[in-house]
Design an enzyme around this catalytic site. Structure first.
Site, PDB file in Angstrom:
ATOM      1  N   ILE A  97     -33.362 106.060  -9.003  1.00 48.55           N
ATOM      2  CA  ILE A  97     -33.170 104.618  -9.187  1.00 48.55           C
ATOM      3  C   ILE A  97     -33.660 103.805  -7.990  1.00 48.55           C
ATOM      4  CG2 ILE A  97     -31.262 104.828 -10.820  1.00 48.55           C
ATOM      5  CD1 ILE A  97     -29.320 104.428  -8.515  1.00 48.55           C
ATOM      6  N   GLU A 126     -36.277 104.140  -4.077  1.00 46.88           N
ATOM      7  CA  GLU A 126     -37.043 104.969  -3.148  1.00 46.88           C
ATOM      8  C   GLU A 126     -37.511 104.112  -1.987  1.00 46.88           C
ATOM      9  OE1 GLU A 126     -40.467 108.433  -3.302  1.00 46.88           O
ATOM     10  OE2 GLU A 126     -40.253 107.042  -4.985  1.00 46.88           O
ATOM     11  N   PHE A 150     -36.382 105.998   3.727  1.00 45.54           N
ATOM     12  CA  PHE A 150     -35.289 106.946   3.949  1.00 45.54           C
ATOM     13  C   PHE A 150     -35.356 108.133   3.007  1.00 45.54           C
ATOM     14  CE2 PHE A 150     -33.903 103.517   1.137  1.00 45.54           C
ATOM     15  CZ  PHE A 150     -33.673 104.226  -0.027  1.00 45.54           C
ATOM     16  N   GLY A 151     -36.047 108.001   1.888  1.00 49.52           N
ATOM     17  CA  GLY A 151     -36.046 109.033   0.871  1.00 49.52           C
ATOM     18  C   GLY A 151     -35.839 108.422  -0.500  1.00 49.52           C
ATOM     19  N   VAL A 171     -33.051 107.541  -3.982  1.00 48.99           N
ATOM     20  CA  VAL A 171     -31.684 107.326  -4.458  1.00 48.99           C
ATOM     21  C   VAL A 171     -31.629 107.720  -5.932  1.00 48.99           C
ATOM     22  CG1 VAL A 171     -29.825 105.657  -4.795  1.00 48.99           C
ATOM     23  CG2 VAL A 171     -31.367 105.416  -2.847  1.00 48.99           C
ATOM     24  N   LYS A 201     -27.970 108.954  -2.185  1.00 48.14           N
ATOM     25  CA  LYS A 201     -29.159 108.765  -1.355  1.00 48.14           C
ATOM     26  C   LYS A 201     -29.469 110.077  -0.637  1.00 48.14           C
ATOM     27  CE  LYS A 201     -29.609 105.070   1.331  1.00 48.14           C
ATOM     28  NZ  LYS A 201     -29.477 104.177   2.514  1.00 48.14           N
ATOM     29  N   ASP A 258     -30.251  93.654   8.605  1.00 52.02           N
ATOM     30  CA  ASP A 258     -31.234  93.875   7.543  1.00 52.02           C
ATOM     31  C   ASP A 258     -30.833  93.137   6.267  1.00 52.02           C
ATOM     32  OD1 ASP A 258     -33.654  94.917   6.697  1.00 52.02           O
ATOM     33  OD2 ASP A 258     -32.799  96.792   5.978  1.00 52.02           O
TER      34      ASP A 258
END
Length: 388
Positions: A80, A82, A85-86, A88, A108, A208
């Site tokens: 769902i 990206e 960090f990688g 989710v 995540k 952020d």
């Protein structure tokens, strides 16, 4: 839950400033390391790592196998989100008690070759392990395993079915967010930031704030997510935190980009940017627009709030729905958040007050919204300036 953009690193962290907090329990190692400080020697206010030690038992420690099964082997169909960090994934886990229906969660999975890295993963565990507010996403647990097969770092959050504010403002598919819903969402986000800035023993700078980090639950209630870049605010007689410049292009405050000096005023600037996003329905950077319209903040300057042309910036999907006077007050509030002098920006508590007043006037059908809200804003900013 998207990737964050890292600015050119002109400001290196000084040696010793890295987070030295005790790490979350690693399932592959014993958890026998004692606290390095006794309760009597704890400073006041306590730091996030120290507060986390008191609450870490509230987080569930998952095995990697549990989370692999929860996502059908990290199936692409369940992805769902990206970013750097990688990825989710949407998944289901069993309740900690082992009894009851499965719980839908967002998982995540850190990409070890990504930009976020272990330091940001650890920061997110510790900050979300400490904070508690209706407008902050809830971290349910984590997975931390070091083995011959590699290093695994995962986070397990409550699932937010309506995705992000960014998805609803800029992407095709989701229904248009109504004027009223936009105001309710941005108010909730403001309340989350106000809590971080002044609602705890320690001050937290989010660092952020952007529309993609404002997630929406089933009732469209907003919750701030992604705390990997969060930092503790300055303490004692310090006026700022010196740090490497990271964040997302278009949202970071100019004084932070130029100097690396981070304060809660930096978050207020980012909030002002998002206020203009909900007004215009435009991203902070639109490369497919003519050059003069690509940067949102430069574009809106061509349509001052008190000019006859102001209505031209309003999201055309809101025509015949929004309150013109309220829109002017939102723009004025955004302009105050975007003040080049950081100390003259309103606090997030003042921003919350102003947004509540605007919504209240709309609910009451008050024909003097413009006068009442403008007077409220002037009073808030006057109080702010008197404190400086």
């Amino acid at each position: 839950m998207k990737c964050f953009y890292i600015f050119k690193d002109k400001f290196k962290n000084k040696k010793g400033q890295a987070n030295s907090a005790p790490e979350p329990r690693d399932q592959s190692k014993s958890n026998s390391s004692p606290l390095s400080r006794t309760a009597k020697s704890l400073p006041s206010p306590r730091s996030i790592p120290e507060l986390y030690k008191e609450k870490e038992h509230n987080l569930r420690v998952f095995s990697f196998q549990e989370l692999k099964e929860a996502t059908n082997g990290f199936n692409r169909l369940l992805k769902i989100g990206e970013g750097g960090f990688g990825s989710v994934y949407k998944g289901t886990v069993r309740p900690a008690s082992g009894q009851g229906d499965p719980i839908v969660v967002a998982i995540k999975k850190l990409n070890n070759h990504g930009l976020q890295g272990h330091k940001q993963w650890l920061a997110e565990v510790q900050f979300l392990g400490v904070v508690s507010h209706p407008n902050l996403v809830k971290l349910l647990g984590y997975c931390s395993v070091d083995s011959e097969r590699g290093i695994q770092r995962l986070l397990v959050y409550e699932y937010m079915p309506n995705r992000s504010l960014e998805d609803h403002l800029f992407k095709r598919g989701p229904p248009t967010l109504s004027w009223r819903k936009r105001l309710e969402i941005i108010l909730g986000a403001a309340e989350g930031l106000a809590y971080l800035h002044g609602g705890m023993e320690v001050q937290v700078i989010y660092r952020d704030f952007k529309s993609s980090n404002v997630l929406l639950d089933k009732d469209f209630k907003p919750k701030l997510s992604d705390f990997g870049l969060a930092r503790e605010g300055p303490t004692g007689d310090r006026t700022h935190v010196s740090t490497a410049v990271v964040g997302t292009y278009g949202y970071a405050a100019p004084e932070y980009v130029e100097t690396g000096h981070l304060t809660i005023h930096s978050d207020v600037w980012s909030f002002g940017v998002v206020l203009y996003e909900i007004l215009t329905g435009r991203r902070t950077l639109e490369r497919n627009h003519p050059v003069k319209e690509q940067k949102l903040l430069d574009w809106v300057k061509q349509f001052p709030v008190d000019s006859k042309r102001f209505s031209m910036i309003i999201d055309p999907r809101l025509i015949n729905e929004y309150s013109f006077n309220a829109a002017k007050q939102i723009a004025k509030l955004a302009d105050s958040c975007l003040n080049k002098n950081a100390k003259e920006r309103p606090t997030m508590t003042q921003v919350v007050e102003m947004l509540k007043q605007i919504i209240q006037d709309i609910e009451g059908g008050n024909t003097s919204t413009n006068r009442n809200a403008e007077s409220s804003q002037s009073n808030l900013l006057r109080r702010k300036q008197n404190k400086v």
